[in-house]
Motif scaffolding. Sequence first.
Motif, short mmCIF file in Angstrom:
data_model
loop_
_atom_site.label_atom_id
_atom_site.label_comp_id
_atom_site.label_asym_id
_atom_site.label_seq_id
_atom_site.Cartn_x
_atom_site.Cartn_y
_atom_site.Cartn_z
N ASP A 1 36.97 33.31 25.13
CA ASP A 1 37.10 34.28 26.21
C ASP A 1 38.08 33.75 27.26
N GLN B 1 39.39 41.24 34.71
CA GLN B 1 38.15 40.80 34.08
C GLN B 1 37.94 39.30 34.29
N THR B 2 39.03 38.55 34.17
CA THR B 2 38.95 37.10 34.35
C THR B 2 38.57 36.74 35.78
N LYS C 1 36.74 38.39 37.88
CA LYS C 1 35.30 38.59 38.08
C LYS C 1 34.50 37.48 37.40
N ARG C 2 34.91 37.14 36.18
CA ARG C 2 34.16 36.18 35.38
C ARG C 2 34.30 34.75 35.89
N LEU C 3 35.48 34.41 36.42
CA LEU C 3 35.76 33.02 36.79
C LEU C 3 35.72 32.74 38.29
#
Length: 406
Positions: free
Chosen positions: A208, A108-109, A111-113
């Motif tokens: 987050d 998830q990280t 994709k987000r970062l």
Amino acid sequence: MTLTNSHQPFSFSALKRGYANPHKLYDDLRATDPIYFDSLSQCWIVTGYAEVIAILEDERFTSDLGTYSPKSAMGWDAVQATLTQSVFFKDGIEHQHANHYLLKHIAQTAKRLTNDIKTIVHQRFSTLAPDGSMDIVKDFASAISFAATLRVLGIDIDEQQKFIRFLGYSETISDIASGYPVGNAQDLAMLISYLRQQVAQKKKAPSDDLISAFLAAPDIFPDEEAVLSSTLMILTAGHVTTKKLIGTGTAKILDRWPELQAEFVNNPALPKLICEEALRMSPPTRYIARWARQDADLSEQFPGKHHIRRGQKVLLFLEAANYDPRYFENPKEFNLAHRPVKHLTFGFGKHRCPGASIARIEAHASLQELLHLSHLKLDPAHPAVWNPNPILGGFRSCPVTFDPHQ
């Protein structure tokens, strides 16, 4: 390079001394016995690809540092105690749950970062590119990997001098974690104290990020000490992995730079291909340790006398396995066609490094920026310096020059 003692032609000591160019010794060891008992150090040395995988997957072997790793005699006990509490250094169901949880959050990280990490890389590159020279390890790779790891954890260090100081602390903790204690223990205690404060703040005001994700899983990380130890492990592993990949990996392919740069014009996916071959050739950790939790006889699976006794240490040389000619054709040559055989740089199976996706994002972005530099080459006036840590290896410093106007 071998010892002259006919009863002990190979040894772990010889491998440590020759860490800058160990491949002749790996070849000789593998040809003699890929699972070799070193009677001098009283440990097993594993250099074969299939043999490393087999032991990684064998439940009779453990990586539990808290049980088997000896205490430091140089004042590092507090640091080692913190590291060995991490659930990621355990085995069994506890480790599997933690690894699965971390893999989910790292995915998830990632994709987000992704864009944030690309920005970190681009900003660092833009600062250095106009100069026509830089230390690709100290100036570029190390700063990028540390900043990206802090971003993943959710730690914000705005002050440049503080960032540089803590980056140095992280380098030293990487050495300690790998069994090579150097540096100032008091400084490291300050870093642990700082991380403890960060964990306490995240507990009051979660966000987050990965530290908050640790705190949100009390069934896996039961208290703040467990969160602290895992935070320290991520900071250490995340920093050293990408630093060596970008710094040492890039340095190994500079003789092919014009060719790769020309190919990059028509193949935007080239950085990803280069990354995998660089990972194979320059794994961040040369070897990892396992201990036999019970007697294990591997003689039938791998012919030879391979009766490993309970409590004996087994050193799995990932670097040697990645150069096993039984699985990689001409393994000492940089070759983008070496796939589909998977390198073991990030481990294998359930022991695979959960931070691999983040490391690849950093490496892909870094190579994409570097491939815009023409005439990138080693600085003849300032030779590269090897990291004296025989477990990590790679370059501590690698000055390069390039044309800043092209």
